[in-house]
Scaffold this motif. Structure first.
Motif, PDB file in Angstrom:
ATOM      1  N   ILE A 151       9.894  -4.938  -0.460  1.00 14.54           N
ATOM      2  CA  ILE A 151       8.897  -4.583  -1.475  1.00 14.54           C
ATOM      3  C   ILE A 151       9.012  -3.091  -1.713  1.00 14.54           C
ATOM      4  O   ILE A 151       8.834  -2.284  -0.792  1.00 14.54           O
ATOM      5  N   TYR A 152       9.351  -2.716  -2.931  1.00 10.87           N
ATOM      6  CA  TYR A 152       9.597  -1.310  -3.252  1.00 10.87           C
ATOM      7  C   TYR A 152       8.768  -0.922  -4.471  1.00 10.87           C
ATOM      8  O   TYR A 152       8.821  -1.585  -5.508  1.00 10.87           O
ATOM      9  N   ASN A 153       7.974   0.132  -4.318  1.00  8.49           N
ATOM     10  CA  ASN A 153       7.066   0.580  -5.381  1.00  8.49           C
ATOM     11  C   ASN A 153       6.178  -0.558  -5.878  1.00  8.49           C
ATOM     12  O   ASN A 153       5.921  -0.710  -7.078  1.00  8.49           O
ATOM     13  N   GLY A 154       5.739  -1.392  -4.931  1.00  9.23           N
ATOM     14  CA  GLY A 154       4.810  -2.469  -5.240  1.00  9.23           C
ATOM     15  C   GLY A 154       5.435  -3.707  -5.844  1.00  9.23           C
ATOM     16  O   GLY A 154       4.719  -4.619  -6.248  1.00  9.23           O
ATOM     17  N   LYS A 155       6.768  -3.766  -5.908  1.00  9.89           N
ATOM     18  CA  LYS A 155       7.430  -4.911  -6.523  1.00  9.89           C
ATOM     19  C   LYS A 155       8.403  -5.554  -5.532  1.00  9.89           C
ATOM     20  O   LYS A 155       9.050  -4.870  -4.742  1.00  9.89           O
ATOM     21  N   ARG A 156       8.489  -6.878  -5.616  1.00 11.04           N
ATOM     22  CA  ARG A 156       9.430  -7.622  -4.774  1.00 11.04           C
ATOM     23  C   ARG A 156      10.853  -7.366  -5.242  1.00 11.04           C
ATOM     24  O   ARG A 156      11.159  -7.452  -6.433  1.00 11.04           O
ATOM     25  N   LYS A 164      -3.615   7.258   7.114  1.00 13.01           N
ATOM     26  CA  LYS A 164      -3.989   7.654   5.754  1.00 13.01           C
ATOM     27  C   LYS A 164      -4.675   9.012   5.647  1.00 13.01           C
ATOM     28  O   LYS A 164      -4.620   9.652   4.595  1.00 13.01           O
ATOM     29  N   ASP A 165      -5.335   9.489   6.715  1.00 14.66           N
ATOM     30  CA  ASP A 165      -6.079  10.752   6.638  1.00 14.66           C
ATOM     31  C   ASP A 165      -5.261  11.965   7.047  1.00 14.66           C
ATOM     32  O   ASP A 165      -5.773  13.091   7.027  1.00 14.66           O
ATOM     33  N   ASP A 166      -4.011  11.766   7.414  1.00 12.81           N
ATOM     34  CA  ASP A 166      -3.136  12.877   7.800  1.00 12.81           C
ATOM     35  C   ASP A 166      -1.952  12.904   6.837  1.00 12.81           C
ATOM     36  O   ASP A 166      -1.106  12.010   6.855  1.00 12.81           O
ATOM     37  N   PRO A 167      -1.865  13.928   5.964  1.00 15.47           N
ATOM     38  CA  PRO A 167      -0.815  13.961   4.930  1.00 15.47           C
ATOM     39  C   PRO A 167       0.601  13.840   5.486  1.00 15.47           C
ATOM     40  O   PRO A 167       1.442  13.142   4.907  1.00 15.47           O
ATOM     41  N   GLU A 168       0.884  14.503   6.604  1.00 12.79           N
ATOM     42  CA  GLU A 168       2.228  14.444   7.163  1.00 12.79           C
ATOM     43  C   GLU A 168       2.532  13.057   7.718  1.00 12.79           C
ATOM     44  O   GLU A 168       3.616  12.510   7.520  1.00 12.79           O
ATOM     45  N   LYS A 169       1.560  12.511   8.433  1.00 15.93           N
ATOM     46  CA  LYS A 169       1.751  11.161   8.971  1.00 15.93           C
ATOM     47  C   LYS A 169       1.870  10.142   7.848  1.00 15.93           C
ATOM     48  O   LYS A 169       2.638   9.181   7.943  1.00 15.93           O
ATOM     49  N   TRP A 170       1.110  10.349   6.757  1.00 22.39           N
ATOM     50  CA  TRP A 170       1.158   9.414   5.643  1.00 22.39           C
ATOM     51  C   TRP A 170       2.530   9.431   4.966  1.00 22.39           C
ATOM     52  O   TRP A 170       3.051   8.394   4.558  1.00 22.39           O
ATOM     53  N   LYS A 171       3.141  10.621   4.863  1.00 26.96           N
ATOM     54  CA  LYS A 171       4.486  10.708   4.298  1.00 26.96           C
ATOM     55  C   LYS A 171       5.466   9.858   5.096  1.00 26.96           C
ATOM     56  O   LYS A 171       6.301   9.150   4.536  1.00 26.96           O
ATOM     57  N   LYS A 172       5.373   9.945   6.412  1.00 27.80           N
ATOM     58  CA  LYS A 172       6.252   9.148   7.272  1.00 27.80           C
ATOM     59  C   LYS A 172       5.986   7.654   7.098  1.00 27.80           C
ATOM     60  O   LYS A 172       6.905   6.841   7.053  1.00 27.80           O
ATOM     61  N   PHE A 173       4.698   7.308   6.999  1.00 26.95           N
ATOM     62  CA  PHE A 173       4.334   5.906   6.808  1.00 26.95           C
ATOM     63  C   PHE A 173       4.914   5.378   5.508  1.00 26.95           C
ATOM     64  O   PHE A 173       5.483   4.267   5.474  1.00 26.95           O
ATOM     65  N   VAL A 174       4.787   6.160   4.425  1.00 24.18           N
ATOM     66  CA  VAL A 174       5.310   5.738   3.123  1.00 24.18           C
ATOM     67  C   VAL A 174       6.826   5.587   3.190  1.00 24.18           C
ATOM     68  O   VAL A 174       7.391   4.604   2.693  1.00 24.18           O
ATOM     69  N   PHE A 175       7.500   6.555   3.815  1.00 23.11           N
ATOM     70  CA  PHE A 175       8.955   6.482   3.908  1.00 23.11           C
ATOM     71  C   PHE A 175       9.405   5.245   4.671  1.00 23.11           C
ATOM     72  O   PHE A 175      10.357   4.573   4.284  1.00 23.11           O
ATOM     73  N   VAL A 199       0.836  -1.203   0.000  1.00 25.91           N
ATOM     74  CA  VAL A 199       0.000   0.000   0.000  1.00 25.91           C
ATOM     75  C   VAL A 199       0.869   1.250   0.000  1.00 25.91           C
ATOM     76  O   VAL A 199       0.577   2.227  -0.705  1.00 25.91           O
ATOM     77  N   ALA A 200       1.945   1.258   0.765  1.00 29.18           N
ATOM     78  CA  ALA A 200       2.852   2.406   0.790  1.00 29.18           C
ATOM     79  C   ALA A 200       3.503   2.624  -0.571  1.00 29.18           C
ATOM     80  O   ALA A 200       3.869   3.753  -0.927  1.00 29.18           O
ATOM     81  N   GLY A 201       3.651   1.538  -1.336  1.00 29.93           N
ATOM     82  CA  GLY A 201       4.272   1.624  -2.653  1.00 29.93           C
ATOM     83  C   GLY A 201       3.321   1.998  -3.764  1.00 29.93           C
ATOM     84  O   GLY A 201       3.728   2.000  -4.939  1.00 29.93           O
ATOM     85  N   GLY A 202       2.065   2.273  -3.425  1.00 27.84           N
ATOM     86  CA  GLY A 202       1.143   2.779  -4.432  1.00 27.84           C
ATOM     87  C   GLY A 202      -0.033   1.891  -4.775  1.00 27.84           C
ATOM     88  O   GLY A 202      -0.940   2.320  -5.507  1.00 27.84           O
ATOM     89  N   LYS A 203      -0.073   0.663  -4.277  1.00 21.01           N
ATOM     90  CA  LYS A 203      -1.222  -0.197  -4.562  1.00 21.01           C
ATOM     91  C   LYS A 203      -2.402   0.215  -3.688  1.00 21.01           C
ATOM     92  O   LYS A 203      -2.236   0.618  -2.540  1.00 21.01           O
ATOM     93  N   GLU A 204      -3.598   0.124  -4.259  1.00 18.88           N
ATOM     94  CA  GLU A 204      -4.796   0.531  -3.519  1.00 18.88           C
ATOM     95  C   GLU A 204      -5.118  -0.437  -2.384  1.00 18.88           C
ATOM     96  O   GLU A 204      -5.679  -0.047  -1.369  1.00 18.88           O
ATOM     97  N   THR A 205      -4.764  -1.685  -2.588  1.00 16.51           N
ATOM     98  CA  THR A 205      -5.073  -2.688  -1.575  1.00 16.51           C
ATOM     99  C   THR A 205      -4.010  -3.784  -1.623  1.00 16.51           C
ATOM    100  O   THR A 205      -3.128  -3.776  -2.483  1.00 16.51           O
ATOM    101  N   CYS A 206      -4.099  -4.699  -0.694  1.00 12.15           N
ATOM    102  CA  CYS A 206      -3.197  -5.856  -0.655  1.00 12.15           C
ATOM    103  C   CYS A 206      -4.049  -7.104  -0.849  1.00 12.15           C
ATOM    104  O   CYS A 206      -5.070  -7.272  -0.173  1.00 12.15           O
TER     105      CYS A 206
END
Length: 356
Positions: free
Chosen positions: A203-208, A159-170, A120-127
């Motif tokens: 898993i990076y950008n949705g790929k193993r 997911k509803d907090d842009p700043e927190k989401w950035k940290k989650f993605v990183f 999900v952090a790599g851009g997929k809508e779901t797992c």
């Protein structure tokens, strides 16, 4: 929270406990059997221990237990204990030999929650279960359902907090996010040793993606170093080294001192509240290990009267005559055993000191 030495001795070296090793094809090890005498089989390694053969220079190699592997069977499953050259961690892998019988693959248990978070952090809508099965076909539907449920709980908090989401993605979408340890072994019949490749999966950008740990690809030889530590250090906060010989007046606030001179005596105490509690009728003992080798075993904690109640004091006095040979310094481990009503519980704590 006590100030501890794992950070003082270098965050990368001690947090990960990793030592980079270059692959060297030259060198000679005395006593290696000839190819005709090699009876190694990948499906019959259970009960054996192996250490990395480290290149010292272009012509010299020597066994190095800082990277060590132990194969065993448990409940019918072929397993591996491997430390990835960490000074304090020990990981458990499940192993299988391929159909051709020429390669052993060992991998950590699937972390479905973490894998789904990475997707999900790599851009997929779901797992999806299909996503996870592509990574590990042995994952069951029940494992997926449980892991995805836990991942969603975490995702929904960010997911509803842009700043927190950035940290989650990183945190969940980067190449250094090690999601599964992988250990590959083949038999080198010429030298009668194992050729090991130490990797990890992320898993990076949705790929193993699979990449190498610092151990890389190296030969491993049978352990001839004597008894080695195979326990994982669970507690890095409460094993405290101090120059004073007396028990700390305030064990809840005393800090760890990491640096000592050659020949200087210091004292190591286990100070967590759970370790101080004395239970009538229980038997207590502990083993002290230094740099994964036994120092003293079967020690007994002192029983003292403190404020009209009994307490346990886990303690050993140490000194090193020579400066530390590595940036990691010296790793001290207490393995504590408590037996009550015939049931034994074991707890493992560790600390690092540097002699300079």
């Amino acid at each position: 929270m006590k100030a501890h030495a794992w950070m003082l001795l270098g965050a990368t070296a001690l947090a990960l406990g990793l030592t980079a090793c270059e692959e060297k094809k030259s060198g000679f090890v005395v006593g290696q059997p000839k190819a005709a005498d090699c009876d190694l089989s990948l499906d019959k390694l259970a009960g054996t221990e192996w250490v990395m053969l480290k290149a010292i220079d272009a012509d010299t190699e020597k066994p190095d237990p800082s990277a060590r592997a132990k194969f065993y069977m448990e409940d019918g499953q072929y397993k591996l204990k491997y430390n990835v050259a960490s000074v304090s961690d020990m990981y458990t892998y499940n192993c299988k030999v391929n159909e051709a019988g020429d390669e052993l693959t060992c991998k950590e248990e699937p972390k479905v929650k973490d894998w789904c978070q990475a997707f999900v952090a790599g851009g997929k809508e779901t797992c999806t279960y299909e996503d996870i099965k592509k990574i590990d076909p042995d994952v069951t539907q029940a494992q997926f359902d449980e892991g995805w449920k836990k991942a969603q709980e975490v995702i929904n908090r960010f997911k509803d907090d842009p700043e927190k989401w950035k940290k989650f993605v990183f945190q969940n979408n980067n190449l250094g996010n090690k999601l599964q340890g992988l250990f590959y072994a083949k038999i080198d019949k010429r030298h009668c040793w194992l050729r090991v490749t130490d990797n990890y999966m992320t898993i990076y950008n949705g790929k193993r993606v699979e990449d190498s740990n610092p151990v890389g690809t190296n030969p491993f030889v049978k352990n001839d170093q004597g008894e080695l530590l195979w326990e994982h250090c669970e507690n890095r906060e409460d094993l405290i080294a101090r120059p004073e010989a007396d028990y700390p007046k305030d064990p809840d606030r005393i800090g760890h001192m990491a640096h000592y001179q050659p020949g200087q005596e210091f004292h190591v105490w286990y100070l967590a509240k759970d370790g101080r509690e004395y239970k009538e009728g229980c038997d207590n003992s502990f083993d002290v290990w230094i740099n994964a080798k036994p120092y003293k075993k079967g020690l007994k904690p002192e029983i003292v009267e403190n404020k009209r109640k009994k307490e346990l004091r886990w303690h050993v006095a140490l000194k090193f005559d020579e400066p530390s040979a590595t940036p990691q310094g010296e790793t001290i481990t207490f393995v504590r055993h408590t037996t009550c009503d015939g049931k034994t519980e074991t707890a493992v704590s560790c600390a690092a000191v540097r002699i300079e």
